[in-house]
Design an enzyme around this catalytic site. Structure first.
Site, PDB file in Angstrom:
ATOM      1  N   TRP A 142       0.251  -6.814 -13.571  1.00 54.26           N
ATOM      2  CA  TRP A 142       0.984  -7.867 -12.831  1.00 54.26           C
ATOM      3  C   TRP A 142       1.803  -8.758 -13.765  1.00 54.26           C
ATOM      4  O   TRP A 142       2.692  -9.454 -13.308  1.00 54.26           O
ATOM      5  CB  TRP A 142       0.049  -8.688 -11.949  1.00 54.26           C
ATOM      6  CG  TRP A 142      -1.214  -9.112 -12.624  1.00 54.26           C
ATOM      7  CD1 TRP A 142      -1.368 -10.148 -13.484  1.00 54.26           C
ATOM      8  CD2 TRP A 142      -2.501  -8.494 -12.498  1.00 54.26           C
ATOM      9  NE1 TRP A 142      -2.671 -10.217 -13.911  1.00 54.26           N
ATOM     10  CE2 TRP A 142      -3.394  -9.223 -13.325  1.00 54.26           C
ATOM     11  CE3 TRP A 142      -2.990  -7.405 -11.759  1.00 54.26           C
ATOM     12  CZ2 TRP A 142      -4.745  -8.893 -13.443  1.00 54.26           C
ATOM     13  CZ3 TRP A 142      -4.328  -7.085 -11.878  1.00 54.26           C
ATOM     14  CH2 TRP A 142      -5.205  -7.818 -12.708  1.00 54.26           C
ATOM     15  N   ARG A 188      -8.235   3.728  -4.910  1.00 52.12           N
ATOM     16  CA  ARG A 188      -9.286   4.213  -4.028  1.00 52.12           C
ATOM     17  C   ARG A 188      -9.402   5.736  -4.053  1.00 52.12           C
ATOM     18  O   ARG A 188     -10.404   6.293  -4.464  1.00 52.12           O
ATOM     19  CB  ARG A 188      -8.995   3.715  -2.603  1.00 52.12           C
ATOM     20  CG  ARG A 188     -10.049   3.994  -1.578  1.00 52.12           C
ATOM     21  CD  ARG A 188      -9.565   3.565  -0.215  1.00 52.12           C
ATOM     22  NE  ARG A 188      -8.391   4.327   0.203  1.00 52.12           N
ATOM     23  CZ  ARG A 188      -8.425   5.446   0.907  1.00 52.12           C
ATOM     24  NH1 ARG A 188      -9.577   5.931   1.319  1.00 52.12           N
ATOM     25  NH2 ARG A 188      -7.303   6.074   1.234  1.00 52.12           N
ATOM     26  N   LYS A 189      -8.347   6.416  -3.600  1.00 49.24           N
ATOM     27  CA  LYS A 189      -8.430   7.867  -3.465  1.00 49.24           C
ATOM     28  C   LYS A 189      -7.180   8.537  -4.039  1.00 49.24           C
ATOM     29  O   LYS A 189      -7.268   9.589  -4.646  1.00 49.24           O
ATOM     30  CB  LYS A 189      -8.594   8.221  -1.987  1.00 49.24           C
ATOM     31  CG  LYS A 189      -9.336   9.494  -1.728  1.00 49.24           C
ATOM     32  CD  LYS A 189      -9.850   9.510  -0.304  1.00 49.24           C
ATOM     33  CE  LYS A 189     -10.568  10.802   0.004  1.00 49.24           C
ATOM     34  NZ  LYS A 189     -10.961  10.864   1.423  1.00 49.24           N
ATOM     35  N   TRP A 248       5.428 -10.774  -9.848  1.00 51.33           N
ATOM     36  CA  TRP A 248       5.585 -10.761  -8.398  1.00 51.33           C
ATOM     37  C   TRP A 248       6.550 -11.856  -7.956  1.00 51.33           C
ATOM     38  O   TRP A 248       6.222 -13.030  -8.056  1.00 51.33           O
ATOM     39  CB  TRP A 248       4.192 -10.997  -7.801  1.00 51.33           C
ATOM     40  CG  TRP A 248       4.070 -10.305  -6.530  1.00 51.33           C
ATOM     41  CD1 TRP A 248       4.046 -10.871  -5.310  1.00 51.33           C
ATOM     42  CD2 TRP A 248       4.011  -8.904  -6.364  1.00 51.33           C
ATOM     43  NE1 TRP A 248       4.002  -9.890  -4.370  1.00 51.33           N
ATOM     44  CE2 TRP A 248       3.978  -8.677  -5.000  1.00 51.33           C
ATOM     45  CE3 TRP A 248       4.018  -7.804  -7.233  1.00 51.33           C
ATOM     46  CZ2 TRP A 248       3.940  -7.398  -4.462  1.00 51.33           C
ATOM     47  CZ3 TRP A 248       3.973  -6.552  -6.710  1.00 51.33           C
ATOM     48  CH2 TRP A 248       3.932  -6.360  -5.338  1.00 51.33           C
ATOM     49  N   TYR A 308       6.083   8.167  -1.950  1.00 52.39           N
ATOM     50  CA  TYR A 308       4.776   8.421  -2.579  1.00 52.39           C
ATOM     51  C   TYR A 308       4.500   9.930  -2.580  1.00 52.39           C
ATOM     52  O   TYR A 308       3.986  10.482  -3.546  1.00 52.39           O
ATOM     53  CB  TYR A 308       3.716   7.677  -1.760  1.00 52.39           C
ATOM     54  CG  TYR A 308       2.301   7.803  -2.247  1.00 52.39           C
ATOM     55  CD1 TYR A 308       1.776   6.855  -3.118  1.00 52.39           C
ATOM     56  CD2 TYR A 308       1.478   8.841  -1.823  1.00 52.39           C
ATOM     57  CE1 TYR A 308       0.457   6.958  -3.565  1.00 52.39           C
ATOM     58  CE2 TYR A 308       0.170   8.952  -2.261  1.00 52.39           C
ATOM     59  CZ  TYR A 308      -0.337   8.014  -3.129  1.00 52.39           C
ATOM     60  OH  TYR A 308      -1.638   8.118  -3.566  1.00 52.39           O
ATOM     61  N   SER A 354      -5.032   3.159   3.752  1.00 53.12           N
ATOM     62  CA  SER A 354      -5.159   2.447   2.478  1.00 53.12           C
ATOM     63  C   SER A 354      -5.320   0.950   2.731  1.00 53.12           C
ATOM     64  O   SER A 354      -6.172   0.287   2.127  1.00 53.12           O
ATOM     65  CB  SER A 354      -3.915   2.731   1.619  1.00 53.12           C
ATOM     66  OG  SER A 354      -4.038   2.158   0.356  1.00 53.12           O
ATOM     67  N   HIS A 406       7.323  -7.383  -2.292  1.00 56.31           N
ATOM     68  CA  HIS A 406       7.088  -6.722  -0.999  1.00 56.31           C
ATOM     69  C   HIS A 406       8.012  -7.317   0.065  1.00 56.31           C
ATOM     70  O   HIS A 406       7.831  -7.030   1.255  1.00 56.31           O
ATOM     71  CB  HIS A 406       5.664  -6.994  -0.511  1.00 56.31           C
ATOM     72  CG  HIS A 406       4.571  -6.247  -1.201  1.00 56.31           C
ATOM     73  ND1 HIS A 406       4.650  -4.922  -1.543  1.00 56.31           N
ATOM     74  CD2 HIS A 406       3.322  -6.645  -1.564  1.00 56.31           C
ATOM     75  CE1 HIS A 406       3.500  -4.536  -2.096  1.00 56.31           C
ATOM     76  NE2 HIS A 406       2.692  -5.571  -2.127  1.00 56.31           N
ATOM     77  N   PHE A 443      -3.382   9.316 -11.646  1.00 56.71           N
ATOM     78  CA  PHE A 443      -4.399   8.524 -10.952  1.00 56.71           C
ATOM     79  C   PHE A 443      -5.590   8.263 -11.890  1.00 56.71           C
ATOM     80  O   PHE A 443      -6.064   7.128 -12.005  1.00 56.71           O
ATOM     81  CB  PHE A 443      -4.842   9.277  -9.692  1.00 56.71           C
ATOM     82  CG  PHE A 443      -5.785   8.505  -8.826  1.00 56.71           C
ATOM     83  CD1 PHE A 443      -5.351   7.406  -8.098  1.00 56.71           C
ATOM     84  CD2 PHE A 443      -7.118   8.877  -8.724  1.00 56.71           C
ATOM     85  CE1 PHE A 443      -6.223   6.692  -7.288  1.00 56.71           C
ATOM     86  CE2 PHE A 443      -7.994   8.167  -7.912  1.00 56.71           C
ATOM     87  CZ  PHE A 443      -7.542   7.081  -7.191  1.00 56.71           C
ATOM     88  N   LYS A 484       0.804  -1.232   0.000  1.00 57.42           N
ATOM     89  CA  LYS A 484       0.000   0.000   0.000  1.00 57.42           C
ATOM     90  C   LYS A 484       0.840   1.286   0.000  1.00 57.42           C
ATOM     91  O   LYS A 484       0.357   2.358   0.365  1.00 57.42           O
ATOM     92  CB  LYS A 484      -1.009   0.046   1.180  1.00 57.42           C
ATOM     93  CG  LYS A 484      -1.839  -1.184   1.374  1.00 57.42           C
ATOM     94  CD  LYS A 484      -2.369  -1.770   0.106  1.00 57.42           C
ATOM     95  CE  LYS A 484      -3.380  -0.896  -0.608  1.00 57.42           C
ATOM     96  NZ  LYS A 484      -3.687  -1.496  -1.970  1.00 57.42           N
TER      97      LYS A 484
HETATM   98  P1  A3P Z   1      -5.226   4.811  -1.469  1.00 52.33           P
HETATM   99  O1  A3P Z   1      -5.877   3.592  -0.924  1.00 52.33           O
HETATM  100  O2  A3P Z   1      -4.787   5.765  -0.394  1.00 52.33           O
HETATM  101  O3  A3P Z   1      -6.045   5.501  -2.522  1.00 52.33           O
HETATM  102  P2  A3P Z   1      -0.205  -0.344  -3.687  1.00 52.33           P
HETATM  103  O4  A3P Z   1      -0.128  -0.289  -5.177  1.00 52.33           O
HETATM  104  O5  A3P Z   1       1.115  -0.409  -3.011  1.00 52.33           O
HETATM  105  O6  A3P Z   1      -1.166  -1.377  -3.226  1.00 52.33           O
HETATM  106  O7  A3P Z   1      -0.777   1.086  -3.209  1.00 52.33           O
HETATM  107  C1  A3P Z   1      -2.110   1.445  -3.462  1.00 52.33           C
HETATM  108  C2  A3P Z   1      -2.291   2.920  -3.152  1.00 52.33           C
HETATM  109  O8  A3P Z   1      -1.644   3.704  -4.186  1.00 52.33           O
HETATM  110  C3  A3P Z   1      -3.758   3.315  -3.154  1.00 52.33           C
HETATM  111  O9  A3P Z   1      -3.863   4.375  -2.184  1.00 52.33           O
HETATM  112  C4  A3P Z   1      -3.916   3.807  -4.586  1.00 52.33           C
HETATM  113  O10 A3P Z   1      -5.021   4.644  -4.793  1.00 52.33           O
HETATM  114  C5  A3P Z   1      -2.603   4.560  -4.767  1.00 52.33           C
HETATM  115  N1  A3P Z   1      -2.281   4.816  -6.179  1.00 52.33           N
HETATM  116  C6  A3P Z   1      -2.200   3.908  -7.182  1.00 52.33           C
HETATM  117  N2  A3P Z   1      -1.957   4.521  -8.349  1.00 52.33           N
HETATM  118  C7  A3P Z   1      -1.865   5.847  -8.083  1.00 52.33           C
HETATM  119  C8  A3P Z   1      -1.626   7.022  -8.885  1.00 52.33           C
HETATM  120  N3  A3P Z   1      -1.443   6.938 -10.199  1.00 52.33           N
HETATM  121  N4  A3P Z   1      -1.601   8.211  -8.260  1.00 52.33           N
HETATM  122  C9  A3P Z   1      -1.793   8.310  -6.943  1.00 52.33           C
HETATM  123  N5  A3P Z   1      -2.035   7.257  -6.133  1.00 52.33           N
HETATM  124  C10 A3P Z   1      -2.068   6.042  -6.696  1.00 52.33           C
END
Ligand code: A3P
Length: 284
Positions: free
Chosen positions: A70, A246-247, A75, A182, A127, A97, A218, A42
């Protein structure tokens, strides 16, 4: 839901197995031209995977739009992906990871590159909280409070965030290690992509850089079926409960943490991180 512990690190048993984790650590052969993207879950793993896919294609989005994310960067510790990796043509792009102590031993004598992405652990926890509701292989926490306690104890998938970050950041200063947050990606994506290109020895034109930035946004990722996880089967990711992308913002923890939770987290953070030199964008 089942999990197993490998050398003290918890893994969900639905998608991982101890033999594979053990094989990866002891027998996986790292090659000098491998590039790894490593994160604690995350932290922006898939964002970095998308950015790297675009950089490798000189900004051309067609690969990102035709091949699931993927498969573009398999992975390492997933049993299925590992099989594909064994026969993959170099240069290989690999995601993981794993905490550093479980990473392939053969990495240490190699020139393989590692890009490590970190994220404010408070945002990461929020997240993870939402992610846990979507993913069938994760226990859904009763509350953020419950997950916060487990997180601070390292009783979550891939173990302690503090140990993960401190372990990997021990590589700072090495030529083949690059760390970015990030928050830096959010603050200045174009500048960050430029820095990543320099680390990888890639020289992209201004137009190519602009395309990376545009296609890794995003919104672009949300609109891309190869990156937005809509291809993930419902029995693994329940799309009726929310979205993987998500956000995508910095500071969402402020909408979730109580003052008491923030203070509790801050105390643990200061205690656990005091022996690490340097600061992060989220440090006060
Ligand atoms: P949120 O849940 O806070 O929105 P991972 O890929 O390590 O699982 O991380 C997922 C998180 O990265 C999520 O955060 C996701 O929305 C965010 N994320 C993925 N792509 C993104 C992008 N292009 N810009 C900003 N955030 C992004």
């Amino acid at each position: 839901r089942h999990s197993f512990s490998h050398k003290g690190i918890p893994f969900p048993a639905e998608i991982y197995d101890p033999e594979t984790i053990d094989f990866v650590g002891n027998h996986f052969q790292v090659l000098d031209d491998d590039t790894f993207t490593v994160t604690y879950p995350k932290s922006g793993t898939n964002w970095m995977m998308e950015i790297l896919s675009l950089i490798w294609q000189q900004g051309d989005p067609s690969w990102c739009r035709s091949v699931p994310i993927w498969d573009r960067s398999p992975w390492l510790e997933s049993p299925n992906a590992l099989e594909k990796l064994k026969s993959a043509k170099p240069p290989r792009r690999i995601s993981s990871h794993l905490p550093i102590q479980l990473f392939p031993k053969s990495f240490w004598g190699s020139k393989a590159k590692v890009i490590y992405t970190v994220r404010n652990p408070k945002d990461l926890l929020v997240s993870l909280y939402h992610f846990s509701k979507l993913m069938s292989f994760l226990e859904e926490p009763e509350s953020l409070e419950e997950l916060l306690g487990a997180f601070l104890q390292g009783e979550v998938l891939y173990g302690s965030w503090f140990d993960h970050v401190k372990g990997w950041l021990g590589l700072r200063g090495r030529e083949n290690f690059f760390c970015i947050s990030y928050e830096e990606l959010q603050e200045d994506l174009r500048g960050s992509v430029g820095r990543i290109c320099r680390f990888l020895g890639k020289d992209l034109s201004d137009a190519a850089l602009a395309s990376v930035v545009q296609n890794a946004s995003f919104q672009a990722m949300r609109d891309n079926p190869m990156a937005n996880f809509s291809l993930m089967p419902d029995n693994i990711l329940d799309k009726s409960k929310g979205s993987f992308l998500r956000k995508g913002v910095v500071g969402d923890w402020k909408n979730h943490f109580t003052v008491a939770q923030s203070e509790r987290f801050g105390r643990a953070y200061r205690e656990r991180m005091q022996d690490l030199a340097g600061t992060f964008p989220w440090d006060e």
